[in-house]
Design a protein around this motif. Structure first.
Motif, PDB file in Angstrom:
ATOM      1  N   TYR A  49       0.708  -1.238  -0.016  1.00 31.02           N
ATOM      2  CA  TYR A  49      -0.314  -0.149   0.422  1.00 31.02           C
ATOM      3  C   TYR A  49       1.158   0.832   0.075  1.00 31.02           C
ATOM      4  O   TYR A  49       0.628   2.254  -0.531  1.00 31.02           O
ATOM      5  N   LEU A  50       1.581   1.152   1.309  1.00 31.67           N
ATOM      6  CA  LEU A  50       3.273   2.351   0.823  1.00 31.67           C
ATOM      7  C   LEU A  50       3.849   2.834  -0.603  1.00 31.67           C
ATOM      8  O   LEU A  50       2.977   3.599  -1.097  1.00 31.67           O
ATOM      9  N   LYS A  51       3.839   1.931  -1.174  1.00 32.82           N
ATOM     10  CA  LYS A  51       4.377   1.304  -3.088  1.00 32.82           C
ATOM     11  C   LYS A  51       3.663   2.456  -3.800  1.00 32.82           C
ATOM     12  O   LYS A  51       3.875   2.938  -4.443  1.00 32.82           O
ATOM     13  N   GLN A  52       2.208   2.075  -3.537  1.00 34.32           N
ATOM     14  CA  GLN A  52       1.034   1.927  -4.602  1.00 34.32           C
ATOM     15  C   GLN A  52       0.383   3.495  -3.909  1.00 34.32           C
ATOM     16  O   GLN A  52       0.467   4.197  -4.793  1.00 34.32           O
ATOM     17  N   ILE A  53       0.684   3.953  -2.836  1.00 32.92           N
ATOM     18  CA  ILE A  53       0.860   5.819  -2.702  1.00 32.92           C
ATOM     19  C   ILE A  53       1.288   6.386  -3.386  1.00 32.92           C
ATOM     20  O   ILE A  53       1.037   7.084  -3.735  1.00 32.92           O
ATOM     21  N   THR A  54       2.482   5.841  -3.407  1.00 37.16           N
ATOM     22  CA  THR A  54       4.429   6.968  -3.893  1.00 37.16           C
ATOM     23  C   THR A  54       4.059   6.946  -5.438  1.00 37.16           C
ATOM     24  O   THR A  54       3.796   7.931  -5.639  1.00 37.16           O
ATOM     25  N   ARG A  55       3.107   6.031  -6.050  1.00 41.46           N
ATOM     26  CA  ARG A  55       2.728   5.302  -7.447  1.00 41.46           C
ATOM     27  C   ARG A  55       1.736   6.644  -7.862  1.00 41.46           C
ATOM     28  O   ARG A  55       2.149   7.073  -8.101  1.00 41.46           O
ATOM     29  N   ASP A  56       0.239   6.172  -6.633  1.00 43.29           N
ATOM     30  CA  ASP A  56      -0.385   6.533  -7.750  1.00 43.29           C
ATOM     31  C   ASP A  56      -0.886   8.212  -7.013  1.00 43.29           C
ATOM     32  O   ASP A  56      -1.688   8.321  -8.147  1.00 43.29           O
ATOM     33  N   MET A  57      -0.161   7.919  -5.671  1.00 41.53           N
ATOM     34  CA  MET A  57      -1.205   9.674  -5.180  1.00 41.53           C
ATOM     35  C   MET A  57       0.484  10.675  -5.340  1.00 41.53           C
ATOM     36  O   MET A  57      -0.316  11.897  -5.235  1.00 41.53           O
ATOM     37  N   ASN A  58       1.590  10.117  -5.815  1.00 45.16           N
ATOM     38  CA  ASN A  58       2.358  11.344  -6.172  1.00 45.16           C
ATOM     39  C   ASN A  58       3.121  11.817  -4.191  1.00 45.16           C
ATOM     40  O   ASN A  58       3.371  13.079  -4.705  1.00 45.16           O
ATOM     41  N   ILE A  59       2.410  10.857  -3.574  1.00 42.89           N
ATOM     42  CA  ILE A  59       2.609  11.436  -2.442  1.00 42.89           C
ATOM     43  C   ILE A  59       3.978  10.358  -1.992  1.00 42.89           C
ATOM     44  O   ILE A  59       4.588   9.194  -2.218  1.00 42.89           O
ATOM     45  N   THR A  60       4.677  11.313  -1.009  1.00 44.39           N
ATOM     46  CA  THR A  60       7.029  10.828  -1.049  1.00 44.39           C
ATOM     47  C   THR A  60       6.365   9.895   0.417  1.00 44.39           C
ATOM     48  O   THR A  60       6.013  11.354   1.326  1.00 44.39           O
ATOM     49  N   CYS A  61       6.705   9.190   0.514  1.00 41.14           N
ATOM     50  CA  CYS A  61       7.097   8.331   2.425  1.00 41.14           C
ATOM     51  C   CYS A  61       8.456   8.049   2.589  1.00 41.14           C
ATOM     52  O   CYS A  61       9.660   7.607   1.347  1.00 41.14           O
ATOM     53  N   ILE A  62       8.723   8.306   3.670  1.00 38.77           N
ATOM     54  CA  ILE A  62      10.442   8.183   4.248  1.00 38.77           C
ATOM     55  C   ILE A  62       9.444   7.159   4.972  1.00 38.77           C
ATOM     56  O   ILE A  62       8.897   6.990   5.802  1.00 38.77           O
ATOM     57  N   VAL A  63      10.261   5.751   4.858  1.00 36.24           N
ATOM     58  CA  VAL A  63      10.223   5.345   5.919  1.00 36.24           C
ATOM     59  C   VAL A  63      10.953   4.156   6.258  1.00 36.24           C
ATOM     60  O   VAL A  63      11.960   3.849   5.893  1.00 36.24           O
ATOM     61  N   ASN A  64      11.383   4.289   7.762  1.00 35.46           N
ATOM     62  CA  ASN A  64      11.840   3.662   8.650  1.00 35.46           C
ATOM     63  C   ASN A  64      12.294   1.957   9.255  1.00 35.46           C
ATOM     64  O   ASN A  64      10.821   1.746   9.218  1.00 35.46           O
ATOM     65  N   LEU A  65      12.754   1.443   8.474  1.00 34.27           N
ATOM     66  CA  LEU A  65      12.697  -0.027   8.818  1.00 34.27           C
ATOM     67  C   LEU A  65      13.963  -0.981   9.369  1.00 34.27           C
ATOM     68  O   LEU A  65      15.139   0.069   9.336  1.00 34.27           O
ATOM     69  N   HIS A  66      13.406  -2.131  10.338  1.00 34.21           N
ATOM     70  CA  HIS A  66      14.610  -2.449  10.482  1.00 34.21           C
ATOM     71  C   HIS A  66      15.264  -4.152   9.256  1.00 34.21           C
ATOM     72  O   HIS A  66      15.803  -4.102   9.712  1.00 34.21           O
ATOM     73  N   GLN A  67      14.058  -3.945   8.673  1.00 36.65           N
ATOM     74  CA  GLN A  67      14.064  -5.033   7.997  1.00 36.65           C
ATOM     75  C   GLN A  67      14.568  -5.171   6.778  1.00 36.65           C
ATOM     76  O   GLN A  67      13.718  -4.227   5.564  1.00 36.65           O
ATOM     77  N   VAL A  68      15.434  -4.866   6.325  1.00 31.04           N
ATOM     78  CA  VAL A  68      16.786  -4.843   5.264  1.00 31.04           C
ATOM     79  C   VAL A  68      16.121  -5.533   3.756  1.00 31.04           C
ATOM     80  O   VAL A  68      16.831  -4.564   2.965  1.00 31.04           O
ATOM     81  N   ASP A  69      15.529  -6.852   3.752  1.00 25.21           N
ATOM     82  CA  ASP A  69      14.974  -6.999   2.944  1.00 25.21           C
ATOM     83  C   ASP A  69      14.210  -6.393   2.387  1.00 25.21           C
ATOM     84  O   ASP A  69      14.077  -6.355   1.261  1.00 25.21           O
TER      85      ASP A  69
END
Ligand code: ADP
Length: 254
Positions: free
Chosen positions: A189-209
């Motif tokens: 969903y986050l990927k879809q939001i950036t692609r379809d709504m042109n909203i930038t997402c910065i995501v802190n992640l523990h999981q490198v994969d």
């Protein structure tokens, strides 16, 4: 023009140890950028500096062409309507319904009295339902949030951020409390939001994969400094060792 420019950012909590050290980067509109790095590297502090939940010592943050460094109350309120936030533990009001929680995302646009009386327009309500529909949970709109699974609650958290009509969404470990399947759904969903709504997402992640699979770009922090900034293809084994150090490296799934 970049959506976000961070220039020579330094931050300490106790004015002795720098938790963030001379951070510099720019982010374009519509990118999904992951911030990775060991626990305590400063990922969460970096996100909190961007929407000014914490102040920084020196440096500049330019958002949407405006220098936010010296913003005070009113300007900060406006800034926070442009920047949505998604949290690890969702930060919902458990005893309120899903739709009420989503509408809370509009409170930044209301006067105190409108907020207290939960005065939302028909258009706001329609938007809330439409976002729940986009996120696949509209059938839960009238359920209390504490009746939903973790993954569903995080989707409510995303809808609440989106209804603000933000230009940027900051996600602080959004999948850290979720199982692998629910994590996939959220990242998709986050990927879809950036692609379809042109909203930038910065995501802190523990999981490198996960960062590798979903991000347009990965920024890695170690001890408060940027030690990698590039695409997942550039994040080689050698660079990973530089990010995590050999000792902690074994603990990370790649
Ligand atoms: P990460 O998100 O990468 O785990 P954090 O930004 O949470 O890193 O923390 C970076 C450093 O700042 C850690 O050493 C942490 O203990 C410290 N820190 C974080 N928040 C505070 C705070 N509110 N007061 C004092 N120190 C803090």
């Amino acid at each position: 023009m970049s959506l976000l420019e961070i220039k020579h950012l330094n931050k300490s909590y106790d004015s002795k140890t720098n938790v963030l050290k001379d951070i510099n980067f720019e982010i374009e509109s519509g990118d999904l950028v992951s911030v990775i790095g060991p626990s305590g590297a400063g990922k969460s502090t970096l996100l909190r500096c961007i929407n000014r939940m914490v102040n920084f010592d020196d440096g500049k943050i330019i958002f949407d062409g405006k220098d936010t460094t010296h913003y005070k109350k009113r300007e900060l309120r406006k800034l926070r309507t442009d920047i949505g936030m998604v949290f690890q533990h969702y930060n919902l009001v458990p005893r309120l319904t899903v739709i009420e929680n989503v509408l809370h995302g509009r409170l930044g646009y209301k006067s105190t009295i409108q907020g207290l009386l939960s005065m939302f327009t028909e258009v706001e309500k329609e938007n809330a339902f439409s976002l729940l529909d986009t996120l696949g949970i509209v059938e839960h709109a009238y359920k209390r949030c504490d009746q939903l699974s973790g993954g569903q609650q995080q989707r409510v958290g995303i809808a609440r951020a989106l209804i603000q009509n933000p230009k940027l969404i900051l996600c602080d470990e959004p999948i850290a409390s979720l199982d692998p399947n629910a994590s996939k759904v959220i990242m998709t969903y986050l990927k879809q939001i950036t692609r379809d709504m042109n909203i930038t997402c910065i995501v802190n992640l523990h999981q490198v994969d996960v960062a590798r699979e979903y991000s347009d770009r990965i920024i890695a922090l170690n001890k408060g400094a940027v030690v990698f900034d590039g695409s997942h293809l550039q994040l080689t084994e050698e660079r990973m060792n530089h990010v995590y150090g050999m000792e902690t490296r074994e603990l990370i799934t790649v």
